[in-house]
Design an enzyme around this catalytic site. Structure first.
Site, PDB file in Angstrom:
ATOM      1  N   CYS A 266       0.830  -1.201   0.000  1.00  0.00           N
ATOM      2  CA  CYS A 266       0.000   0.000   0.000  1.00  0.00           C
ATOM      3  C   CYS A 266       0.871   1.260   0.000  1.00  0.00           C
ATOM      4  CB  CYS A 266      -0.919  -0.013   1.217  1.00  0.00           C
ATOM      5  SG  CYS A 266      -2.308   1.158   1.065  1.00  0.00           S
TER       6      CYS A 266
ATOM      7  N   ASP B  74      -5.728  -2.788  11.843  1.00  0.00           N
ATOM      8  CA  ASP B  74      -4.571  -1.903  11.887  1.00  0.00           C
ATOM      9  C   ASP B  74      -4.449  -1.361  13.301  1.00  0.00           C
ATOM     10  OD1 ASP B  74      -2.400  -0.448  11.053  1.00  0.00           O
ATOM     11  OD2 ASP B  74      -3.500   0.883   9.712  1.00  0.00           O
TER      12      ASP B  74
END
Length: 210
Positions: free
Chosen positions: A8, A127
């Site tokens: 990412c 996360d």
């Protein structure tokens, strides 16, 4: 099969090509202006043109105005959306595009209840909770993750080549997501770190019997 791998926060075509060459399954573009990994529409469109067939392009948004999301989707052909803010399920599914929903993990969060709140999500991404949204490079307490979320699990948060093997063996996620852990600097990826990360995931995935 080892977990799927998403790289990412890509901002350069050369980094995207290195990620694909190393074996990444998905590539993430950040459309959150405060992020140092933010890409504008011309840059994002250029990156999208470099994505080969059968590699998933993911667009990451944080509490974005729906009109901004639609304008982005009209300009950049993305396969999957990633909602990383405080969006609810109705917001996430209004764009008629497959999506994953991020949970910012800290003590006290009920991840089972959280996942149940997004029945239309393809997966839940876990996360670390940091000030702001994402990109903190922080590992959260993996013991907070239940044995099953009732949804595919994507693990993120401070992963790198040194710790992702242990994460895969312990949690057996369906996918892993990395950004800062394969960077030379914010938004600039390091080819060797990408290769080492992918190799560590595949080695751990094979050893754990996935």
């Amino acid at each position: 099969m080892p977990p799927r791998i998403k790289i990412c926060g890509l901002t350069r075509v050369e980094d995207l090509e290195q990620a694909v060459h190393a074996g990444a399954d998905a590539l993430g573009l950040v459309f959150y202006p405060p992020s140092p990994r933010f890409v504008d529409l011309p840059t994002a469109a250029r990156l999208a043109r470099a994505v080969p067939p059968f590699v998933t392009l993911v667009g990451l948004f944080v509490n974005a105005d729906p009109a901004v999301v639609r304008a982005t989707l009209a300009a950049v052909p993305m396969h999957l959306l990633q909602w990383h803010g405080d969006e609810d399920e109705a917001y996430c599914r209004q764009f008629d595009r497959p999506y994953i929903k991020a949970a910012r993990v800290r003590p006290g969060i009920d991840l089972l209840q959280y996942a149940a709140g997004f029945p239309s999500a393809q997966a839940i991404l876990l996360d670390a909770f940091v000030d702001g949204y994402g990109g903190g490079g922080t590992v959260f307490d993996w013991s907070l993750v239940p044995r099953s979320l009732g949804k595919p699990l994507i693990l993120s948060g401070g992963l790198d080549a040194d710790n992702v093997g242990e994460a895969v063996r312990r949690l057996q996620p369906d996918a892993v997501d990395v950004s800062s852990g394969v960077e030379a600097s914010k938004g600039i990826k390091d080819a060797e770190r990408i290769r080492a990360f992918v190799a560590a995931v595949k080695t751990a995935g094979s050893a754990s019997g996935r």
